[in-house]
Design a protein around this motif. Structure first.
Motif, PDB file in Angstrom:
ATOM      1  N   ASN A  59       0.806  -1.217   0.000  1.00  0.00           N
ATOM      2  CA  ASN A  59       0.000   0.000   0.000  1.00  0.00           C
ATOM      3  C   ASN A  59       0.843   1.273   0.000  1.00  0.00           C
ATOM      4  N   ASN A  60       2.084   1.202   0.425  1.00  0.00           N
ATOM      5  CA  ASN A  60       2.958   2.373   0.492  1.00  0.00           C
ATOM      6  C   ASN A  60       3.801   2.579  -0.757  1.00  0.00           C
ATOM      7  N   ILE A  61       3.769   1.649  -1.691  1.00  0.00           N
ATOM      8  CA  ILE A  61       4.498   1.798  -2.949  1.00  0.00           C
ATOM      9  C   ILE A  61       3.470   2.039  -4.045  1.00  0.00           C
ATOM     10  N   ARG A  62       3.511   3.229  -4.596  1.00  0.00           N
ATOM     11  CA  ARG A  62       2.485   3.666  -5.541  1.00  0.00           C
ATOM     12  C   ARG A  62       3.128   4.237  -6.792  1.00  0.00           C
ATOM     13  N   GLU A  63       2.284   4.544  -7.770  1.00  0.00           N
ATOM     14  CA  GLU A  63       2.808   5.109  -9.010  1.00  0.00           C
ATOM     15  C   GLU A  63       1.817   6.077  -9.633  1.00  0.00           C
ATOM     16  N   ILE A  64       2.405   7.014 -10.347  1.00  0.00           N
ATOM     17  CA  ILE A  64       1.655   7.931 -11.197  1.00  0.00           C
ATOM     18  C   ILE A  64       2.079   7.602 -12.620  1.00  0.00           C
ATOM     19  N   ILE A  65       1.136   7.561 -13.512  1.00  0.00           N
ATOM     20  CA  ILE A  65       1.448   7.317 -14.915  1.00  0.00           C
ATOM     21  C   ILE A  65       1.484   8.667 -15.626  1.00  0.00           C
ATOM     22  N   TYR A  66       2.587   8.928 -16.321  1.00  0.00           N
ATOM     23  CA  TYR A  66       2.661  10.100 -17.192  1.00  0.00           C
ATOM     24  C   TYR A  66       3.075   9.597 -18.566  1.00  0.00           C
ATOM     25  N   GLY A  67       2.183   9.676 -19.530  1.00  0.00           N
ATOM     26  CA  GLY A  67       2.474   9.179 -20.873  1.00  0.00           C
ATOM     27  C   GLY A  67       2.842   7.705 -20.799  1.00  0.00           C
ATOM     28  N   ALA A  68       4.021   7.372 -21.306  1.00  0.00           N
ATOM     29  CA  ALA A  68       4.487   5.987 -21.309  1.00  0.00           C
ATOM     30  C   ALA A  68       5.319   5.651 -20.074  1.00  0.00           C
ATOM     31  N   TYR A  69       5.411   6.574 -19.120  1.00  0.00           N
ATOM     32  CA  TYR A  69       6.306   6.402 -17.979  1.00  0.00           C
ATOM     33  C   TYR A  69       5.564   6.156 -16.671  1.00  0.00           C
ATOM     34  N   ARG A  70       6.170   5.326 -15.852  1.00  0.00           N
ATOM     35  CA  ARG A  70       5.658   5.032 -14.514  1.00  0.00           C
ATOM     36  C   ARG A  70       6.556   5.760 -13.518  1.00  0.00           C
ATOM     37  N   ILE A  71       5.968   6.644 -12.752  1.00  0.00           N
ATOM     38  CA  ILE A  71       6.697   7.384 -11.724  1.00  0.00           C
ATOM     39  C   ILE A  71       6.386   6.687 -10.401  1.00  0.00           C
ATOM     40  N   ILE A  72       7.361   5.959  -9.888  1.00  0.00           N
ATOM     41  CA  ILE A  72       7.179   5.127  -8.706  1.00  0.00           C
ATOM     42  C   ILE A  72       7.554   5.934  -7.466  1.00  0.00           C
ATOM     43  N   TYR A  73       6.687   5.887  -6.451  1.00  0.00           N
ATOM     44  CA  TYR A  73       6.999   6.582  -5.208  1.00  0.00           C
ATOM     45  C   TYR A  73       6.584   5.747  -4.008  1.00  0.00           C
ATOM     46  N   GLN A  74       7.200   6.068  -2.886  1.00  0.00           N
ATOM     47  CA  GLN A  74       6.888   5.389  -1.630  1.00  0.00           C
ATOM     48  C   GLN A  74       6.419   6.428  -0.629  1.00  0.00           C
ATOM     49  N   THR A  75       5.324   6.129   0.047  1.00  0.00           N
ATOM     50  CA  THR A  75       4.815   7.042   1.071  1.00  0.00           C
ATOM     51  C   THR A  75       5.350   6.617   2.432  1.00  0.00           C
ATOM     52  N   ARG A  76       5.767   7.617   3.198  1.00  0.00           N
ATOM     53  CA  ARG A  76       6.235   7.397   4.567  1.00  0.00           C
ATOM     54  C   ARG A  76       5.786   8.603   5.376  1.00  0.00           C
ATOM     55  N   GLU A  77       4.851   8.362   6.273  1.00  0.00           N
ATOM     56  CA  GLU A  77       4.273   9.422   7.097  1.00  0.00           C
ATOM     57  C   GLU A  77       3.810  10.575   6.213  1.00  0.00           C
ATOM     58  N   ASP A  78       4.439  11.736   6.286  1.00  0.00           N
ATOM     59  CA  ASP A  78       4.002  12.894   5.489  1.00  0.00           C
ATOM     60  C   ASP A  78       4.961  13.181   4.337  1.00  0.00           C
ATOM     61  N   VAL A  79       5.671  12.145   3.855  1.00  0.00           N
ATOM     62  CA  VAL A  79       6.634  12.311   2.764  1.00  0.00           C
ATOM     63  C   VAL A  79       6.326  11.318   1.646  1.00  0.00           C
ATOM     64  N   CYS A  80       6.397  11.808   0.416  1.00  0.00           N
ATOM     65  CA  CYS A  80       6.313  10.957  -0.767  1.00  0.00           C
ATOM     66  C   CYS A  80       7.679  11.000  -1.437  1.00  0.00           C
ATOM     67  N   CYS A  81       8.374   9.883  -1.454  1.00  0.00           N
ATOM     68  CA  CYS A  81       9.708   9.806  -2.057  1.00  0.00           C
ATOM     69  C   CYS A  81       9.589   9.206  -3.454  1.00  0.00           C
ATOM     70  N   ILE A  82       9.942   9.996  -4.451  1.00  0.00           N
ATOM     71  CA  ILE A  82       9.967   9.498  -5.819  1.00  0.00           C
ATOM     72  C   ILE A  82      11.236   8.648  -5.928  1.00  0.00           C
ATOM     73  N   VAL A  83      11.068   7.359  -6.203  1.00  0.00           N
ATOM     74  CA  VAL A  83      12.213   6.444  -6.167  1.00  0.00           C
ATOM     75  C   VAL A  83      12.652   5.952  -7.549  1.00  0.00           C
ATOM     76  N   ALA A  84      11.776   6.038  -8.541  1.00  0.00           N
ATOM     77  CA  ALA A  84      12.148   5.554  -9.874  1.00  0.00           C
ATOM     78  C   ALA A  84      11.190   6.107 -10.923  1.00  0.00           C
ATOM     79  N   VAL A  85      11.704   6.241 -12.128  1.00  0.00           N
ATOM     80  CA  VAL A  85      10.880   6.569 -13.291  1.00  0.00           C
ATOM     81  C   VAL A  85      11.286   5.573 -14.366  1.00  0.00           C
ATOM     82  N   ILE A  86      10.325   4.806 -14.845  1.00  0.00           N
ATOM     83  CA  ILE A  86      10.635   3.723 -15.787  1.00  0.00           C
ATOM     84  C   ILE A  86       9.602   3.698 -16.906  1.00  0.00           C
ATOM     85  N   HIS A  87      10.052   3.380 -18.101  1.00  0.00           N
ATOM     86  CA  HIS A  87       9.136   3.258 -19.236  1.00  0.00           C
ATOM     87  C   HIS A  87       8.196   2.082 -18.974  1.00  0.00           C
TER      88      HIS A  87
END
Length: 104
Positions: A59-87
């Motif tokens: 539940n804490n590892i999420r993604e936003i889709i932008y075009g052909a890319y997956r922007i992967i982030y992890q939520t921790r308390e009040d922080v969203c850490c963008i950890v990877a961007v992958i096609h």
């Protein structure tokens, strides 16, 4: 309100995307790069708005889709850490490992 933090590996992913696209068009490379970086802005207001990454079922590892890319982030308390961007055509499990993430 959440804080959005980009990790060094995620920024490196964006730089590689820009370099790849710039082989065809510097204009579009900069445009795509800018939009990828801007896409997670909404996480400040809605940190859980991305979908749960199906490959990890966490539940804490999420993604936003932008075009052909997956922007992967992890939520921790009040922080969203963008950890990877992958096609989206790439096998996520071959390129992304949550055990490797060092989060601020």
């Amino acid at each position: 309100m959440a804080r959005v933090v980009w990790t060094t590996p995620a920024l490196a992913d964006v730089q590689q995307i820009i370099e790849y696209i710039s082989n065809d068009s510097q204009f579009y490379a900069e445009r795509v790069g800018t939009r990828i970086v801007q896409a997670p802005r909404r996480l400040k207001q809605f940190p859980l708005s991305g979908r749960i990454v199906p490959e990890f079922s966490d539940n804490n590892i999420r993604e936003i889709i932008y075009g052909a890319y997956r922007i992967i982030y992890q939520t921790r308390e009040d922080v969203c850490c963008i950890v990877a961007v992958i096609h989206g055509s790439r096998n996520l499990l071959l390129h992304v490992n949550p055990d490797d993430w060092v989060l601020q």
